[in-house]
Write an enzyme that holds these catalytic residues in place. Sequence first.
Site, PDB file in Angstrom:
ATOM      1  N   ASN A   1     -39.623 -37.784  50.100  1.00  0.00           N
ATOM      2  CA  ASN A   1     -39.713 -38.479  51.382  1.00  0.00           C
ATOM      3  C   ASN A   1     -39.929 -37.527  52.552  1.00  0.00           C
ATOM      4  OD1 ASN A   1     -39.080 -40.801  53.348  1.00  0.00           O
ATOM      5  ND2 ASN A   1     -37.452 -39.330  53.814  1.00  0.00           N
TER       6      ASN A   1
ATOM      7  N   SER B   1     -48.133 -43.285  52.969  1.00  0.00           N
ATOM      8  CA  SER B   1     -48.276 -43.937  54.273  1.00  0.00           C
ATOM      9  C   SER B   1     -49.461 -44.882  54.248  1.00  0.00           C
ATOM     10  CB  SER B   1     -48.495 -42.893  55.376  1.00  0.00           C
ATOM     11  OG  SER B   1     -48.810 -43.513  56.607  1.00  0.00           O
TER      12      SER B   1
ATOM     13  N   TYR C   1     -52.882 -36.112  59.110  1.00  0.00           N
ATOM     14  CA  TYR C   1     -51.786 -36.853  58.483  1.00  0.00           C
ATOM     15  C   TYR C   1     -52.329 -37.843  57.455  1.00  0.00           C
ATOM     16  CZ  TYR C   1     -47.870 -40.126  58.017  1.00  0.00           C
ATOM     17  OH  TYR C   1     -46.875 -40.941  57.516  1.00  0.00           O
ATOM     18  N   ALA C   2     -53.350 -38.586  57.833  1.00  0.00           N
ATOM     19  CA  ALA C   2     -53.933 -39.568  56.919  1.00  0.00           C
ATOM     20  C   ALA C   2     -54.527 -38.886  55.695  1.00  0.00           C
ATOM     21  CB  ALA C   2     -54.994 -40.387  57.644  1.00  0.00           C
TER      22      ALA C   2
ATOM     23  N   LYS D   1     -51.701 -37.691  53.391  1.00  0.00           N
ATOM     24  CA  LYS D   1     -51.085 -38.801  52.674  1.00  0.00           C
ATOM     25  C   LYS D   1     -52.024 -39.383  51.621  1.00  0.00           C
ATOM     26  CE  LYS D   1     -46.935 -38.963  54.376  1.00  0.00           C
ATOM     27  NZ  LYS D   1     -45.761 -38.695  53.506  1.00  0.00           N
TER      28      LYS D   1
ATOM     29  N   ILE E   1     -42.155 -49.197  60.004  1.00  0.00           N
ATOM     30  CA  ILE E   1     -40.731 -49.319  59.716  1.00  0.00           C
ATOM     31  C   ILE E   1     -39.958 -48.908  60.958  1.00  0.00           C
ATOM     32  CG2 ILE E   1     -38.836 -48.635  58.212  1.00  0.00           C
ATOM     33  CD1 ILE E   1     -41.073 -50.178  56.782  1.00  0.00           C
TER      34      ILE E   1
END
Length: 266
Positions: free
Chosen positions: A90, A144, A157-158, A161, A190
């Site tokens: 995580n 993600s 980031y994308a 992931k 979230i």
Amino acid sequence: MDRLKGKVAIVTGSTSGIGAGIAQQFAAEGAKVVICGRREAKGQAIVDGIARNGGEASYHFMDVTQTDSMEALMKDTAEKYGKIDILVNNAANVGLKDGRVDELTLEMWDQIFQSDLRGTFYATWCVLPYMREKQSGSIINIGSMASCGGDLGSTAYACAKAGVDMLTKSTALQYGKENIRCNCVRPGLIVTPENENRVPQALKDVFLNNIMVDRYGKPSDIANMCVYLASDESAYFTGQVVTVDGGLNAHVSTVGEFRKMQSRTW
């Protein structure tokens, strides 16, 4: 509440947020949980809360960017509990700056990949010998929804992931015959106690207008999926990337705008 009874679980980045929610749910289901991250005081608070609720947990320092801390985490856990049944990858530094392709530097790109992909890879690499020795284990990567499609920003980031998605499938394929499963959970929006006041209302409204259900996600929504993937109930479930986002990515992208127009179609 004993779906994970007798199992030993490591949840990286579990001193707050989604990771804490997963760890607490694992403990409630009977697992012995190792809380790990860089913030000892916050980690110990999670441990103490689990103990007050009748569960068993311990804290171990871990920095996802430091390989020696990852190695020590696996070694010390195996020595303390005799095995490692579950690893939840995580931990990730979501606070790192990101942007469009032309806004990124190589340093920014490398920092994000080190935290969000390299860290997941190395934790998996470190835990595999312990799981292979027992011929059993469940690895759960937290991905993600950013990897579902292109976006106006968050490029590195994308991409990182998306790499987690493929690492999941490769791990599942390569070690499935040794009874080691690997799956990925991709959270949607979230809202946690830590980020609730930092998520702009305008952003919440955009998401809620496109989510199929009538609320945002909670850490428990991700934790419940992780309990299933960590338990023996999912023994025939591996190599899968599961998006837990209230249905956000299960419809055409124009739905939100059509809702504003009170129209069902063009």
